[in-house]
Design a protein around this motif. Sequence first.
Motif, PDB file in Angstrom:
ATOM      1  N   GLY A 105       0.795  -1.227   0.000  1.00 14.52           N
ATOM      2  CA  GLY A 105       0.000   0.000   0.000  1.00 14.52           C
ATOM      3  C   GLY A 105       0.823   1.271   0.000  1.00 14.52           C
ATOM      4  N   LEU A 106       2.156   1.135  -0.096  1.00 12.26           N
ATOM      5  CA  LEU A 106       3.001   2.328  -0.147  1.00 12.26           C
ATOM      6  C   LEU A 106       2.739   3.107  -1.428  1.00 12.26           C
ATOM      7  N   PRO A 107       2.876   4.436  -1.389  1.00 14.26           N
ATOM      8  CA  PRO A 107       2.701   5.217  -2.609  1.00 14.26           C
ATOM      9  C   PRO A 107       3.767   4.847  -3.638  1.00 14.26           C
ATOM     10  N   ALA A 108       3.436   4.977  -4.898  1.00 15.00           N
ATOM     11  CA  ALA A 108       4.397   4.684  -5.963  1.00 15.00           C
ATOM     12  C   ALA A 108       5.559   5.670  -5.871  1.00 15.00           C
ATOM     13  N   ARG A 109       6.757   5.126  -5.663  1.00 17.71           N
ATOM     14  CA  ARG A 109       7.949   5.979  -5.549  1.00 17.71           C
ATOM     15  C   ARG A 109       9.066   5.366  -6.381  1.00 17.71           C
ATOM     16  N   PRO A 110       9.345   5.923  -7.537  1.00 14.39           N
ATOM     17  CA  PRO A 110      10.502   5.428  -8.287  1.00 14.39           C
ATOM     18  C   PRO A 110      11.777   5.691  -7.502  1.00 14.39           C
ATOM     19  N   ALA A 111      12.794   4.874  -7.735  1.00 15.94           N
ATOM     20  CA  ALA A 111      14.056   5.009  -6.995  1.00 15.94           C
ATOM     21  C   ALA A 111      14.768   6.301  -7.399  1.00 15.94           C
ATOM     22  N   SER A 112      15.195   7.047  -6.378  1.00 19.74           N
ATOM     23  CA  SER A 112      15.958   8.274  -6.614  1.00 19.74           C
ATOM     24  C   SER A 112      17.440   7.992  -6.803  1.00 19.74           C
ATOM     25  N   THR A 113      17.910   6.918  -6.178  1.00 20.04           N
ATOM     26  CA  THR A 113      19.313   6.520  -6.307  1.00 20.04           C
ATOM     27  C   THR A 113      19.400   5.003  -6.380  1.00 20.04           C
ATOM     28  N   VAL A 114      20.403   4.538  -7.111  1.00 24.14           N
ATOM     29  CA  VAL A 114      20.726   3.116  -7.186  1.00 24.14           C
ATOM     30  C   VAL A 114      22.231   3.001  -7.012  1.00 24.14           C
ATOM     31  N   PHE A 115      22.654   2.066  -6.176  1.00 24.00           N
ATOM     32  CA  PHE A 115      24.080   1.915  -5.880  1.00 24.00           C
ATOM     33  C   PHE A 115      24.465   0.447  -5.964  1.00 24.00           C
ATOM     34  N   PHE A 116      25.459   0.151  -6.808  1.00 22.76           N
ATOM     35  CA  PHE A 116      26.019  -1.194  -6.906  1.00 22.76           C
ATOM     36  C   PHE A 116      27.284  -1.245  -6.045  1.00 22.76           C
ATOM     37  N   GLY A 117      27.246  -2.047  -4.989  1.00 23.81           N
ATOM     38  CA  GLY A 117      28.396  -2.144  -4.092  1.00 23.81           C
ATOM     39  C   GLY A 117      28.817  -3.589  -3.912  1.00 23.81           C
ATOM     40  N   GLY A 118      29.848  -3.780  -3.124  1.00 24.38           N
ATOM     41  CA  GLY A 118      30.340  -5.142  -2.969  1.00 24.38           C
ATOM     42  C   GLY A 118      31.281  -5.290  -1.799  1.00 24.38           C
ATOM     43  N   GLY A 119      32.186  -6.281  -1.976  1.00 22.22           N
ATOM     44  CA  GLY A 119      32.527  -6.944  -3.200  1.00 22.22           C
ATOM     45  C   GLY A 119      33.050  -5.995  -4.290  1.00 22.22           C
ATOM     46  N   THR A 120      33.112  -6.577  -5.476  1.00 24.93           N
ATOM     47  CA  THR A 120      33.551  -5.826  -6.652  1.00 24.93           C
ATOM     48  C   THR A 120      32.500  -6.007  -7.727  1.00 24.93           C
TER      49      THR A 120
ATOM     50  N   ARG B  38      14.535  -0.376 -13.199  1.00 29.07           N
ATOM     51  CA  ARG B  38      13.727   0.532 -14.009  1.00 29.07           C
ATOM     52  C   ARG B  38      12.342  -0.060 -14.280  1.00 29.07           C
ATOM     53  N   THR B  39      12.296  -1.364 -14.555  1.00 24.23           N
ATOM     54  CA  THR B  39      11.042  -2.031 -14.915  1.00 24.23           C
ATOM     55  C   THR B  39      10.160  -2.297 -13.703  1.00 24.23           C
ATOM     56  N   SER B  40      10.747  -2.793 -12.616  1.00 22.24           N
ATOM     57  CA  SER B  40       9.952  -3.270 -11.477  1.00 22.24           C
ATOM     58  C   SER B  40       9.672  -2.208 -10.424  1.00 22.24           C
ATOM     59  N   ILE B  41      10.559  -1.213 -10.306  1.00 18.84           N
ATOM     60  CA  ILE B  41      10.398  -0.176  -9.280  1.00 18.84           C
ATOM     61  C   ILE B  41      10.272   1.208  -9.907  1.00 18.84           C
ATOM     62  N   GLY B  42      11.021   1.422 -10.972  1.00 18.98           N
ATOM     63  CA  GLY B  42      11.025   2.722 -11.631  1.00 18.98           C
ATOM     64  C   GLY B  42      12.207   3.552 -11.185  1.00 18.98           C
ATOM     65  N   LEU B  43      12.581   4.527 -12.004  1.00 15.99           N
ATOM     66  CA  LEU B  43      13.662   5.458 -11.702  1.00 15.99           C
ATOM     67  C   LEU B  43      13.161   6.883 -11.913  1.00 15.99           C
ATOM     68  N   THR B  44      13.548   7.785 -11.024  1.00 16.86           N
ATOM     69  CA  THR B  44      13.236   9.188 -11.257  1.00 16.86           C
ATOM     70  C   THR B  44      14.015   9.671 -12.478  1.00 16.86           C
ATOM     71  N   THR B  45      13.563  10.768 -13.065  1.00 13.39           N
ATOM     72  CA  THR B  45      14.221  11.262 -14.276  1.00 13.39           C
ATOM     73  C   THR B  45      15.651  11.697 -14.020  1.00 13.39           C
ATOM     74  N   ASP B  46      15.964  12.073 -12.780  1.00 13.81           N
ATOM     75  CA  ASP B  46      17.320  12.513 -12.449  1.00 13.81           C
ATOM     76  C   ASP B  46      18.019  11.527 -11.517  1.00 13.81           C
ATOM     77  N   ALA B  47      17.663  10.238 -11.615  1.00 10.46           N
ATOM     78  CA  ALA B  47      18.206   9.243 -10.684  1.00 10.46           C
ATOM     79  C   ALA B  47      19.729   9.208 -10.739  1.00 10.46           C
ATOM     80  N   GLU B  48      20.331   9.130  -9.554  1.00 11.33           N
ATOM     81  CA  GLU B  48      21.780   8.952  -9.424  1.00 11.33           C
ATOM     82  C   GLU B  48      22.054   7.448  -9.403  1.00 11.33           C
ATOM     83  N   ILE B  49      22.906   6.990 -10.320  1.00 12.28           N
ATOM     84  CA  ILE B  49      23.168   5.556 -10.443  1.00 12.28           C
ATOM     85  C   ILE B  49      24.675   5.345 -10.413  1.00 12.28           C
ATOM     86  N   THR B  50      25.148   4.664  -9.372  1.00 14.12           N
ATOM     87  CA  THR B  50      26.580   4.547  -9.072  1.00 14.12           C
ATOM     88  C   THR B  50      26.990   3.091  -9.029  1.00 14.12           C
ATOM     89  N   THR B  51      28.215   2.826  -9.463  1.00 20.12           N
ATOM     90  CA  THR B  51      28.830   1.542  -9.162  1.00 20.12           C
ATOM     91  C   THR B  51      30.195   1.755  -8.543  1.00 20.12           C
TER      92      THR B  51
END
Length: 407
Positions: free
Chosen positions: A83-98, A115-128
Amino acid sequence: MAGPQLIADPAPLDGALPGSVLDGADARMLSVYLHVPFCRVRCGYCDFNTYTATELRGAKQSDYASEASAEVAFAGATLRSSGLPARPASTVFFGGGTPTLLPAGDLVRMLESVRTSIGLTTDAEITTEANPDSVDADYLTTLADAGFTRVSFGMQSAVPHVLATLERTHDPDRVPLVVEWARRAGLQVSVDLIYGTPGESLDDWTRSVDAALATNPDHLSAYSLIVEAGTKLARQIKSGLVSQPDEDLQADMYELVDAKLEAAGFSWYEVSNWAKGPESRSRHNLAYWQSQDWWGIGPGAHSHVGGVRWWNVKHPAAYAGRMSDGVSPGAGRETLSAETRELERILLLSRTRDGILISTLPADARVAVAGLIADNLVNAEAALRGRVELTLRGRLLADAVVRRLTV
């Protein structure tokens, strides 16, 4: 976000979240952390949930993108059913490990699942995160073309004997090259350093800081080496093979890096992090410090939504089994009390440049601010503006400040 396993309530196999997570959800951002638990070698100081090829016990790196994508789909469905409101991810971070031990296409596939299952904001920060020896120009270009915006290189040191003690395998001369490749691809660049390694002198540290600055990064993190129980480094120190890190020397190293970064146009925004401007700050890490919502994907990853925290099974084989069965990989869960959430709010926000509004502190903590100013731990001018903001001395003694604000 990966961390130690905790003793708490079992996590439900359907992942269902309690109704309490809806409180204030509209005001909270959502982030996604994807833990890639693979390393070519295990560094002696590291206690992260990582595995070399010989430790996988039947799990396959080649299957991991599909398994992680399955959890992303599970996360999206669970967030919607709660029941949470629809909120695309504002940030995505790939960490590890490597993360960059996997083919670039695997990281792209996992990002597409978000992107498909949760969504991304138009200005999403995506880091690895990336090791300097685990990427080339084509790899970084592939990530940038898929929507990645940042890369964080684990430089750690520019001095060979320091890297050897840390058991880091990359050639320090490769760092400027990978930074240049990232820039050409259009990625923002962060460089990570570690200070206080046994045998590292102040001159060694100066050399590393200067080398990092010479690459002209957008962001720099500098972390003091912490000797974690159970690591190879801890055993080496206990047996006398290497010396215990010197806390006074580490303080000198912190003051040195802060001065050099300020002179180079960087500003601190969290005790261990500096950026060239607000646009270069790590929005993903800020989400942690501001107690926003995040879903952690992968073995041992931690999640936090609306005061509910849970963590996944640790081993990649166990994780793969849960994903194959279509159930939550959660190993345990806890609902944080109001007291715990307030303690964590103070602990996390006090480490940031923006600090804490004094008016939001408990009465006893507001009284303690005057003493913190007198001890030169909190900035007096900021306090007059209604905020607790650490001085340089306060950053060195941040844990002591937190204790005085939470007694």
